[in-house]
Design a protein around this motif. Structure first.
Motif, PDB file in Angstrom:
ATOM      1  N   SER A  32      39.895  46.293  37.248  1.00 56.34           N
ATOM      2  CA  SER A  32      38.866  45.275  37.013  1.00 56.34           C
ATOM      3  C   SER A  32      39.583  43.941  36.861  1.00 56.34           C
ATOM      4  CB  SER A  32      38.068  45.601  35.753  1.00 56.34           C
ATOM      5  OG  SER A  32      37.146  44.561  35.465  1.00 56.34           O
ATOM      6  N   SER A  33      39.150  42.928  37.612  1.00 57.29           N
ATOM      7  CA  SER A  33      39.832  41.636  37.555  1.00 57.29           C
ATOM      8  C   SER A  33      38.838  40.496  37.644  1.00 57.29           C
ATOM      9  CB  SER A  33      40.871  41.517  38.684  1.00 57.29           C
ATOM     10  OG  SER A  33      40.242  41.531  39.950  1.00 57.29           O
ATOM     11  N   LYS A  34      39.293  39.350  37.175  1.00 56.38           N
ATOM     12  CA  LYS A  34      38.469  38.146  37.211  1.00 56.38           C
ATOM     13  C   LYS A  34      39.385  36.952  37.431  1.00 56.38           C
ATOM     14  CE  LYS A  34      35.127  35.430  34.527  1.00 56.38           C
ATOM     15  NZ  LYS A  34      34.400  35.303  33.239  1.00 56.38           N
ATOM     16  N   LEU A  35      38.943  36.008  38.260  1.00 58.83           N
ATOM     17  CA  LEU A  35      39.721  34.800  38.532  1.00 58.83           C
ATOM     18  C   LEU A  35      38.801  33.597  38.616  1.00 58.83           C
ATOM     19  CD1 LEU A  35      42.471  33.441  39.392  1.00 58.83           C
ATOM     20  CD2 LEU A  35      41.722  33.818  41.757  1.00 58.83           C
ATOM     21  N   ASN A  36      39.214  32.502  37.978  1.00 57.56           N
ATOM     22  CA  ASN A  36      38.609  31.179  38.160  1.00 57.56           C
ATOM     23  C   ASN A  36      39.747  30.219  38.471  1.00 57.56           C
ATOM     24  OD1 ASN A  36      36.839  32.624  35.911  1.00 57.56           O
ATOM     25  ND2 ASN A  36      35.503  31.241  37.059  1.00 57.56           N
ATOM     26  N   LEU A  37      39.723  29.660  39.675  1.00 52.94           N
ATOM     27  CA  LEU A  37      40.818  28.827  40.147  1.00 52.94           C
ATOM     28  C   LEU A  37      40.278  27.460  40.532  1.00 52.94           C
ATOM     29  CD1 LEU A  37      43.881  28.881  40.850  1.00 52.94           C
ATOM     30  CD2 LEU A  37      43.215  29.605  43.154  1.00 52.94           C
ATOM     31  N   ALA A  39      36.075  31.469  42.573  1.00 52.32           N
ATOM     32  CA  ALA A  39      35.862  32.397  41.463  1.00 52.32           C
ATOM     33  C   ALA A  39      35.426  33.750  41.989  1.00 52.32           C
ATOM     34  CB  ALA A  39      34.802  31.845  40.502  1.00 52.32           C
ATOM     35  N   GLU A  40      35.850  34.782  41.292  1.00 53.55           N
ATOM     36  CA  GLU A  40      35.417  36.125  41.654  1.00 53.55           C
ATOM     37  C   GLU A  40      35.485  37.052  40.448  1.00 53.55           C
ATOM     38  OE1 GLU A  40      38.870  38.966  42.987  1.00 53.55           O
ATOM     39  OE2 GLU A  40      38.491  37.515  44.605  1.00 53.55           O
ATOM     40  N   ARG A  41      34.639  38.060  40.480  1.00 55.14           N
ATOM     41  CA  ARG A  41      34.698  39.215  39.574  1.00 55.14           C
ATOM     42  C   ARG A  41      34.807  40.439  40.468  1.00 55.14           C
ATOM     43  NH1 ARG A  41      32.271  38.361  34.254  1.00 55.14           N
ATOM     44  NH2 ARG A  41      31.569  36.201  34.021  1.00 55.14           N
ATOM     45  N   ARG A  42      35.790  41.286  40.200  1.00 54.75           N
ATOM     46  CA  ARG A  42      36.080  42.396  41.108  1.00 54.75           C
ATOM     47  C   ARG A  42      36.247  43.702  40.331  1.00 54.75           C
ATOM     48  NH1 ARG A  42      38.867  42.539  46.165  1.00 54.75           N
ATOM     49  NH2 ARG A  42      39.081  40.273  45.954  1.00 54.75           N
ATOM     50  N   ARG A  43      35.748  44.761  40.965  1.00 56.99           N
ATOM     51  CA  ARG A  43      36.071  46.124  40.548  1.00 56.99           C
ATOM     52  C   ARG A  43      36.610  46.858  41.771  1.00 56.99           C
ATOM     53  NH1 ARG A  43      30.527  47.993  38.333  1.00 56.99           N
ATOM     54  NH2 ARG A  43      29.864  46.313  39.724  1.00 56.99           N
ATOM     55  N   ASP A  77      36.162  48.120  47.134  1.00 56.33           N
ATOM     56  CA  ASP A  77      36.126  46.879  46.353  1.00 56.33           C
ATOM     57  C   ASP A  77      34.690  46.406  46.244  1.00 56.33           C
ATOM     58  OD1 ASP A  77      39.132  45.349  46.174  1.00 56.33           O
ATOM     59  OD2 ASP A  77      38.945  46.973  47.629  1.00 56.33           O
ATOM     60  N   ARG A  78      34.320  45.995  45.044  1.00 61.50           N
ATOM     61  CA  ARG A  78      32.977  45.453  44.803  1.00 61.50           C
ATOM     62  C   ARG A  78      33.137  44.107  44.107  1.00 61.50           C
ATOM     63  NH1 ARG A  78      27.639  48.186  43.902  1.00 61.50           N
ATOM     64  NH2 ARG A  78      28.741  49.968  44.784  1.00 61.50           N
ATOM     65  N   LEU A  79      32.679  43.042  44.767  1.00 65.42           N
ATOM     66  CA  LEU A  79      32.771  41.697  44.214  1.00 65.42           C
ATOM     67  C   LEU A  79      31.375  41.201  43.878  1.00 65.42           C
ATOM     68  CD1 LEU A  79      35.054  41.823  46.811  1.00 65.42           C
ATOM     69  CD2 LEU A  79      35.741  39.786  45.538  1.00 65.42           C
ATOM     70  N   ASP A  80      31.198  40.793  42.631  1.00 62.02           N
ATOM     71  CA  ASP A  80      29.863  40.419  42.167  1.00 62.02           C
ATOM     72  C   ASP A  80      29.964  39.337  41.088  1.00 62.02           C
ATOM     73  OD1 ASP A  80      27.182  40.320  41.619  1.00 62.02           O
ATOM     74  OD2 ASP A  80      27.147  42.193  40.479  1.00 62.02           O
ATOM     75  N   PRO A  81      30.036  38.036  41.523  1.00 62.87           N
ATOM     76  CA  PRO A  81      30.079  37.545  42.903  1.00 62.87           C
ATOM     77  C   PRO A  81      31.490  37.094  43.270  1.00 62.87           C
ATOM     78  CG  PRO A  81      29.439  35.759  41.471  1.00 62.87           C
ATOM     79  CD  PRO A  81      29.746  36.939  40.576  1.00 62.87           C
ATOM     80  N   ALA A  97      28.599  34.944  47.315  1.00 61.89           N
ATOM     81  CA  ALA A  97      28.236  36.208  47.957  1.00 61.89           C
ATOM     82  C   ALA A  97      28.543  37.381  47.042  1.00 61.89           C
ATOM     83  CB  ALA A  97      28.984  36.374  49.278  1.00 61.89           C
ATOM     84  N   GLU A  98      27.792  38.442  47.256  1.00 63.19           N
ATOM     85  CA  GLU A  98      28.125  39.744  46.702  1.00 63.19           C
ATOM     86  C   GLU A  98      28.648  40.593  47.855  1.00 63.19           C
ATOM     87  OE1 GLU A  98      24.887  41.486  44.610  1.00 63.19           O
ATOM     88  OE2 GLU A  98      24.564  39.726  43.319  1.00 63.19           O
ATOM     89  N   VAL A  99      29.771  41.261  47.634  1.00 60.77           N
ATOM     90  CA  VAL A  99      30.439  41.977  48.718  1.00 60.77           C
ATOM     91  C   VAL A  99      30.778  43.396  48.276  1.00 60.77           C
ATOM     92  CG1 VAL A  99      32.467  42.053  50.225  1.00 60.77           C
ATOM     93  CG2 VAL A  99      31.410  39.853  49.671  1.00 60.77           C
ATOM     94  N   LYS A 100      30.518  44.323  49.176  1.00 66.05           N
ATOM     95  CA  LYS A 100      30.998  45.694  49.021  1.00 66.05           C
ATOM     96  C   LYS A 100      31.857  46.009  50.237  1.00 66.05           C
ATOM     97  CE  LYS A 100      26.682  47.005  46.742  1.00 66.05           C
ATOM     98  NZ  LYS A 100      25.449  47.837  46.859  1.00 66.05           N
ATOM     99  N   GLN A 101      33.092  46.380  49.993  1.00 69.76           N
ATOM    100  CA  GLN A 101      34.018  46.665  51.092  1.00 69.76           C
ATOM    101  C   GLN A 101      34.684  48.011  50.848  1.00 69.76           C
ATOM    102  OE1 GLN A 101      36.480  43.419  52.327  1.00 69.76           O
ATOM    103  NE2 GLN A 101      38.041  44.715  53.254  1.00 69.76           N
TER     104      GLN A 101
END
Length: 709
Positions: free
Chosen positions: A320-325, A345-349, A379-383, A401-405
């Motif tokens: 689980s990660s989070k970034l604000n750049l 910015a992203e929130r990822r699982r 990977d699930r990014l929300d958002p 965007a919300e992304v599922k990869q």
């Protein structure tokens, strides 16, 4: 390119989940009995010994499937100084690691004619976990090693080129797998003090849990740093690790928890013209609110069992990660009132794992090893988003965007020894990727899929006179940003776009040799070529996809690692790595075909002294990377960069070690990175196309005291 994969990703993942259920996982390694390959992550109860240099590279005859493949032992990792954790990848011969922003941001990497940006074509793994991030807010393949504690790295197994069936996404230029220590002989307390408010503390130790056979290793690291910048970096970093391992007969198991948090203010690249005319200090900033915060929590598990006819291995991980750049590279070019700062910015699982089985068999009197492996990742990014900002306050959303990869790969490898002087390694992997994007830009939402079939082949001849020869060829790939696979319009809706393929193919070949004919000297030479179908990348700074066409890179490498004990100089070592490369766009007209940012030459020289049981030790390291073309016609180039590092140390007792590190020993004024683009650095002033650079840090002194209880 939207095509239905020949095998459904969802079905493959269902099989992967079933196979991995209950396994604590260890990444697989394909190994022939006669010549085990590097690259495995098998746990071993390693210790943190006194710094020694014998066997600092494990690149002997019979240990590799290519001349450019090898391994770095912990002895060298502990002996050579590093300015940043990410510089641990510079142990890969020919790799250069720099920074163009604050130290909380992923490093910039260069290898084999690539400006890899933050890792797009070099795959990195820690404890079996992929570090490269897909569909990242800042850049595809983003590789942030800030969570790494170098003192606890046991081994680095590296490979170059797309020749290995186990290596999938991002591994076109190469890969590195970092294995961790399982135990420490005694608890370790370490403190480092340096110039410009550098403070770092580390405590690590391990214990045995009764009769269970389980060992626990824990570590806590904290660091602060302001750096040489006129706007202090104010970096604050925390790392916490807890690792449990167990050996039971022929089985090894490991479970690792990691937590990381960092925040910082960054001084990004600045216009060279302002520095040259005295308007801006070399270490000055044009937007003091740039910076960021990064957080990461992971849990990874592994298991390995040795059988009479081979071995099986498995791994699983959750991140689980989070970034604000916050960045501002053009200052007031686009918005003359508020400035051009943007936030990524992203929130990822992220979840995934790997399962493999190796069968060692004898057929017709010849030894063979067959490997079958399965890898899966979701990977699930929300958002994940891009925003217009002023002093870190959001003004507007550019795109969100919300992304599922989901990606899955199946690979097989056949390693066979046909004669005492001929061995072959044939491999094949099949990969499928599925992308699901829900975008804030009308028309850019949708689903896409792609697949890739990647054959591999290697031949090893010899050894003759302690020298062996290699021929390697293979196909590889890197995934593109999911948002580019469904995008049909630019974020502002004014420009039509063509969706990009999900997987961009590469093809590589290599001829090489390795020799140990000189006592103590491991030397290798390789000539290589790599073609990429496309260098399409998603430009996080603009929220859109930028095409750059097909490319070709070629080059030569010569690597030498010499332990001088056998020539009457016990405790001394020499390393010399030289690389030259050429990068060109294949479809561009001559004279406008340069690949911006590509490095044409790299050199590294090191000399160390660390006798076994001795009280004194030291290491001197020089690294050089040549000028880079900054535009396609070569009319603008960066200067070359040459830096020297020095370490000296003393062990007054068996428990206490004192070391002094000096970085940029000769206080060179050079660049970590250079770019050439338009900007408006002064509000209300003129716009201009100029070279922008991020300077290397000036001469920096750090003192470390380590105590083992």
């Amino acid at each position: 390119m939207n095509r239905s994969p020949r095998f459904r990703t969802s079905r493959t993942l269902a099989c992967a989940a079933a196979l991995l259920c209950g396994a604590q996982g260890l990444s697989a390694q394909s190994t022939a009995p006669a010549a085990p390959t590097a690259g495995g992550d098998a746990p071993a109860t390693a210790v943190l010994p006194p710094v020694q240099v014998r066997g600092h590279y494990d690149n002997d005859i019979g240990t590799s499937d290519a001349a450019s493949e090898g391994a770095v032992t912990q002895r060298l990792i502990q002996n050579r100084p590093a300015l940043r954790p990410g510089e641990i990848l510079e142990f890969v011969p020919g790799m250069i690691v720099t920074q163009h922003s604050g130290n909380g941001k992923a490093n910039q990497y260069f290898l084999r004619g690539f400006n890899l940006d933050h890792g797009t074509d070099f795959a990195t793994f820690v404890d079996g976990m992929p570090v490269n991030m897909v569909t990242h807010a800042h850049g595809q393949g983003y590789t942030d090693l800030g969570f790494l504690i170098p003192e606890l790295v046991r081994r680095i197994d590296y490979r170059k080129g797309p020749y290995f069936a186990r290596e999938g996404d991002f591994a076109s230029a190469g890969s590195a797998r970092l294995a961790l220590l399982d135990t420490l002989p005694r608890p370790l307390a370490e403190i480092t003090l340096g110039q410009r408010d550098y403070r770092r503390g580390l405590f690590a130790g391990s214990t045995q849990l009764g009769e269970s056979g389980v060992s626990l290793l824990g570590a806590v690291e904290a660091q602060t740093h302001n750096g040489p910048w006129k706007v202090p970096e104010d970096q604050r970093k925390f790392n916490g690790w807890l690792r449990a391992t167990q050996r039971d007969g022929n089985s090894d198991r490991a479970l690792t928890f990691m937590a990381y948090d960092a925040r910082w203010t960054s001084t990004d690249q600045i216009p060279a013209a302002l520095v040259e005319n005295g308007t801006l200090d070399r270490f000055g900033s044009l937007d003091p609110s740039d910076g960021g915060r990064s957080r990461r929590i992971s849990l990874s598990g592994s298991t390995r069992t040795t059988l009479n006819d081979g071995a099986w291995q498995a791994s699983a991980y959750a991140v689980s990660s989070k970034l604000n750049l916050f960045s501002n590279f053009t200052y007031f070019l686009d918005d003359p009132v508020n400035g051009d700062q943007f936030e990524q910015a992203e929130r990822r699982r992220m979840f995934g794992g790997e399962l493999s089985r190796v069968w060692d068999v004898t057929l017709g009197g010849r030894e063979h090893a067959f490997t079958l492996g399965l890898q899966a990742r979701h990977d699930r990014l929300d958002p994940v988003g891009l925003y217009r900002n002023r002093a870190r306050d959001r003004l507007a959303t550019t795109v969100e965007a919300e992304v599922k990869q989901t990606q899955a790969g199946v690979y097989g490898e056949w390693n066979a020894r046909w004669t005492p002087w001929l061995r072959s390694i044939a491999g094949l992997r099949a990969d499928a990727a599925r992308f699901d994007v829900d975008s804030s830009v009308a028309g850019n939402s949708g689903k896409a899929s792609d697949e890739q079939l990647s054959p591999k082949l290697g031949l090893v001849f010899g050894p003759w006179q302690q020298t062996e020869f290699f021929v390697n060829a293979g196909r590889g790939f890197h995934s593109n940003d999911a948002r580019g696979t469904t995008a049909r319009f630019s974020p502002d809706g004014t420009e039509s776009l063509d969706p990009v393929p999900g997987l961009a193919a590469s093809r590589g070949t290599e001829l090489g040799l390795r020799t140990v004919i000189v006592p103590g000297l491991q030397s290798s030479f390789a000539v290589w070529r790599l073609d990429l179908d496309s260098e399409l990348v998603y430009i996080g700074d603009a929220g859109t996809t930028e095409p750059s066409g097909a490319s070709r890179r070629s080059g030569v490498e010569w690597n030498n690692h010499w332990v001088l004990d056998d020539v009457g100089l016990p405790g001394w070592l020499l390393d010399l790595d030289l690389a030259a490369s050429r990068a060109r766009f294949r479809d561009a007209p001559s004279g406008s075909d340069r690949v911006p940012g590509s490095v044409d030459r790299v050199a590294s020289f090191g000399i160390g002294y660390a006798p076994e049981g001795g009280r004194w030790f030291g290491h001197f390291q020089v690294r050089h990377f040549g000028p880079r073309d900054l535009v396609e016609d070569g009319s603008e180039q960066s200067s070359a960069t040459t830096l020297a590092y020095l370490r000296g140390g003393w062990r007054p007792t068996a428990s206490l070690t004192l070391a002094i590190d000096v970085f940029n020993l000769f206080d060179r004024e050079a660049s970590d990175i250079d770019y050439f683009y338009d900007s408006r650095p002064i509000q209300g002033g003129p716009a201009a196309e100029d070279r922008h650079f991020h300077p290397v840090e000036p001469r920096t002194l750090r003192v470390t005291a380590s105590y083992r209880f």
